[in-house]
Design a protein around this motif. Sequence first.
Motif, PDB file in Angstrom:
ATOM      1  N   HIS A 229       0.807  -1.215   0.000  1.00 12.43           N
ATOM      2  CA  HIS A 229       0.000   0.000   0.000  1.00 12.43           C
ATOM      3  C   HIS A 229       0.843   1.270   0.000  1.00 12.43           C
ATOM      4  N   GLY A 230       2.156   1.119   0.065  1.00 17.74           N
ATOM      5  CA  GLY A 230       3.021   2.290   0.043  1.00 17.74           C
ATOM      6  C   GLY A 230       3.197   2.817  -1.368  1.00 17.74           C
ATOM      7  N   SER A 231       3.951   3.893  -1.470  1.00 19.49           N
ATOM      8  CA  SER A 231       4.238   4.467  -2.777  1.00 19.49           C
ATOM      9  C   SER A 231       5.204   3.551  -3.544  1.00 19.49           C
ATOM     10  N   PRO A 232       5.317   3.733  -4.860  1.00 16.38           N
ATOM     11  CA  PRO A 232       6.291   2.925  -5.625  1.00 16.38           C
ATOM     12  C   PRO A 232       7.710   3.032  -5.066  1.00 16.38           C
ATOM     13  N   ALA A 233       8.099   4.230  -4.629  1.00 16.32           N
ATOM     14  CA  ALA A 233       9.442   4.397  -4.068  1.00 16.32           C
ATOM     15  C   ALA A 233       9.593   3.603  -2.778  1.00 16.32           C
ATOM     16  N   GLU A 234       8.563   3.618  -1.931  1.00 19.63           N
ATOM     17  CA  GLU A 234       8.627   2.855  -0.679  1.00 19.63           C
ATOM     18  C   GLU A 234       8.652   1.357  -0.957  1.00 19.63           C
TER      19      GLU A 234
ATOM     20  N   THR B 203      14.447  -6.228   9.521  1.00 19.29           N
ATOM     21  CA  THR B 203      14.107  -6.084   8.102  1.00 19.29           C
ATOM     22  C   THR B 203      12.616  -6.274   7.870  1.00 19.29           C
ATOM     23  N   VAL B 204      12.024  -7.284   8.514  1.00 19.48           N
ATOM     24  CA  VAL B 204      10.599  -7.544   8.326  1.00 19.48           C
ATOM     25  C   VAL B 204       9.770  -6.370   8.836  1.00 19.48           C
ATOM     26  N   ALA B 205      10.108  -5.835  10.006  1.00 18.86           N
ATOM     27  CA  ALA B 205       9.375  -4.684  10.542  1.00 18.86           C
ATOM     28  C   ALA B 205       9.507  -3.472   9.623  1.00 18.86           C
ATOM     29  N   ALA B 206      10.694  -3.271   9.079  1.00 19.54           N
ATOM     30  CA  ALA B 206      10.924  -2.127   8.195  1.00 19.54           C
ATOM     31  C   ALA B 206      10.123  -2.244   6.910  1.00 19.54           C
ATOM     32  N   ILE B 207      10.089  -3.432   6.310  1.00 24.82           N
ATOM     33  CA  ILE B 207       9.360  -3.558   5.043  1.00 24.82           C
ATOM     34  C   ILE B 207       7.853  -3.546   5.276  1.00 24.82           C
ATOM     35  N   ARG B 208       7.390  -3.995   6.452  1.00 24.99           N
ATOM     36  CA  ARG B 208       5.961  -3.840   6.756  1.00 24.99           C
ATOM     37  C   ARG B 208       5.575  -2.363   6.781  1.00 24.99           C
ATOM     38  N   GLU B 209       6.461  -1.565   7.340  1.00 27.09           N
ATOM     39  CA  GLU B 209       6.196  -0.128   7.367  1.00 27.09           C
ATOM     40  C   GLU B 209       6.218   0.455   5.961  1.00 27.09           C
ATOM     41  N   LEU B 210       7.197   0.054   5.155  1.00 22.63           N
ATOM     42  CA  LEU B 210       7.304   0.585   3.794  1.00 22.63           C
ATOM     43  C   LEU B 210       6.162   0.105   2.905  1.00 22.63           C
ATOM     44  N   PHE B 211       5.735  -1.141   3.105  1.00 19.65           N
ATOM     45  CA  PHE B 211       4.649  -1.691   2.301  1.00 19.65           C
ATOM     46  C   PHE B 211       3.272  -1.264   2.812  1.00 19.65           C
ATOM     47  N   GLY B 212       3.217  -0.657   3.999  1.00 17.60           N
ATOM     48  CA  GLY B 212       1.931  -0.270   4.567  1.00 17.60           C
ATOM     49  C   GLY B 212       1.123  -1.448   5.052  1.00 17.60           C
ATOM     50  N   ASN B 213       1.816  -2.513   5.490  1.00 19.17           N
ATOM     51  CA  ASN B 213       1.133  -3.702   5.987  1.00 19.17           C
ATOM     52  C   ASN B 213       0.970  -3.645   7.504  1.00 19.17           C
ATOM     53  N   PRO B 214      -0.003  -4.375   8.072  1.00 15.90           N
ATOM     54  CA  PRO B 214      -0.219  -4.344   9.522  1.00 15.90           C
ATOM     55  C   PRO B 214       0.881  -5.067  10.273  1.00 15.90           C
ATOM     56  N   GLY B 215       0.894  -4.843  11.590  1.00 17.08           N
ATOM     57  CA  GLY B 215       1.846  -5.538  12.446  1.00 17.08           C
ATOM     58  C   GLY B 215       2.891  -4.645  13.051  1.00 17.08           C
ATOM     59  N   LEU B 216       2.799  -3.328  12.843  1.00 16.43           N
ATOM     60  CA  LEU B 216       3.765  -2.415  13.427  1.00 16.43           C
ATOM     61  C   LEU B 216       3.461  -2.259  14.910  1.00 16.43           C
ATOM     62  N   GLY B 217       4.456  -2.100  15.703  1.00 18.07           N
ATOM     63  CA  GLY B 217       4.242  -1.943  17.139  1.00 18.07           C
ATOM     64  C   GLY B 217       5.477  -2.299  17.921  1.00 18.07           C
ATOM     65  N   GLY B 218       5.354  -2.253  19.238  1.00 17.01           N
ATOM     66  CA  GLY B 218       6.478  -2.524  20.116  1.00 17.01           C
ATOM     67  C   GLY B 218       7.078  -1.242  20.624  1.00 17.01           C
ATOM     68  N   ASP B 219       7.346  -1.219  21.905  1.00  9.59           N
ATOM     69  CA  ASP B 219       7.871  -0.007  22.528  1.00  9.59           C
ATOM     70  C   ASP B 219       9.376  -0.050  22.757  1.00  9.59           C
ATOM     71  N   SER B 220      10.008  -1.170  22.429  1.00  5.36           N
ATOM     72  CA  SER B 220      11.443  -1.288  22.656  1.00  5.36           C
ATOM     73  C   SER B 220      12.216  -0.434  21.667  1.00  5.36           C
ATOM     74  N   TRP B 221      13.476  -0.153  22.011  1.00  7.23           N
ATOM     75  CA  TRP B 221      14.311   0.658  21.122  1.00  7.23           C
ATOM     76  C   TRP B 221      14.476  -0.009  19.769  1.00  7.23           C
ATOM     77  N   ILE B 222      14.694  -1.310  19.767  1.00 11.63           N
ATOM     78  CA  ILE B 222      14.940  -2.015  18.512  1.00 11.63           C
ATOM     79  C   ILE B 222      13.704  -1.979  17.613  1.00 11.63           C
ATOM     80  N   ALA B 223      12.499  -2.027  18.224  1.00 17.21           N
ATOM     81  CA  ALA B 223      11.275  -1.976  17.427  1.00 17.21           C
ATOM     82  C   ALA B 223      11.039  -0.575  16.868  1.00 17.21           C
ATOM     83  N   GLN B 224      11.380   0.440  17.636  1.00 16.58           N
ATOM     84  CA  GLN B 224      11.168   1.814  17.198  1.00 16.58           C
ATOM     85  C   GLN B 224      12.189   2.258  16.151  1.00 16.58           C
TER      86      GLN B 224
END
Length: 291
Positions: free
Chosen positions: A164-169, A240-261
């Motif tokens: 769901h992200g932009s082509p660049a993302e 990597t998986v968390a980063a591409i979920r964010e770039l692709f606009g997919n669900p599953g983002l979360g976590g309050d730890s430094w590594i997750a943020q």
Amino acid sequence: MTSTTSSRTTAAGGPPGGPPPGTLPISLPARARWAVSDSWTVTRRYLIHWVREPSYIVWGLMYPMVSVLLFGYVFGSAMVVPGGGDYREFLLPGMFGMTMMFGIGNTMMGVTTDAAKGIADRFRAMPMARSGVVVGRSAADMLNSVMDLVVLVGCGLVVGWRAHGSPAETLAGIGLLLLLRFAFIWVGIYMGLIAKSPETAGNLYALLFPLTMISNAFVAPEMMPGWLGTVAAWNPLSSTVAAIRELFGNPGLGGDSWIAQNAMLMAVVWPLVIVAVFLPLSVRRYRLARR
């Protein structure tokens, strides 16, 4: 390659690893050109082998296809995504990353098989750049990984996944996946060089299952027991998986730890660290083998 290697021997009196006393040293630009040429020759050798043995490619592509369909349809309706969302869209970025990590096993098996057949020894006996063999192997595996990723994305579209992200993302997400694969290639090359046989490599392959499962590929780390969730969050695959979920606009983002943020940052840092460690180790191990 015969004419090239002959000219090297004539120019320096021996292989590029170091001319014997009393001969003119080979210039750095010439060494660089020969290293690039040898790397491409080895890359072509693997590509031609795969074309002549298409079953290798077919079986290599079957695993990610079956995995996507199995997890997407069998488990897709029973899993819950933290914060809501479709599980298939949560799952597919994890499957993309998992396939890149499982490439360690393919690289490792290829290296040990070449050693068992004596191919590696023939390379060592030739006046060629020592780095050319491992660099050529990595280049061929990267091309194979691009094909794996194309098939996976196609399967994902079939089961309902969308970026769901932009082509660049979207391109940035694919770039992060290939960066992770490039890093894991050097892990596979090194493990293949230290493995004594294809059978040993097969046993080491089994270690990849816990490494991929203890991550955020299938389940969010915050749903795991405390200590296990921490281990999963710090798994390079998870960043990597968390980063591409964010770039692709997919669900599953979360976590309050430094590594997750800071998943986007660590999706770049982890692969660079892995390459910085295992690339020189692989080249050194190849140079020292059978010396």
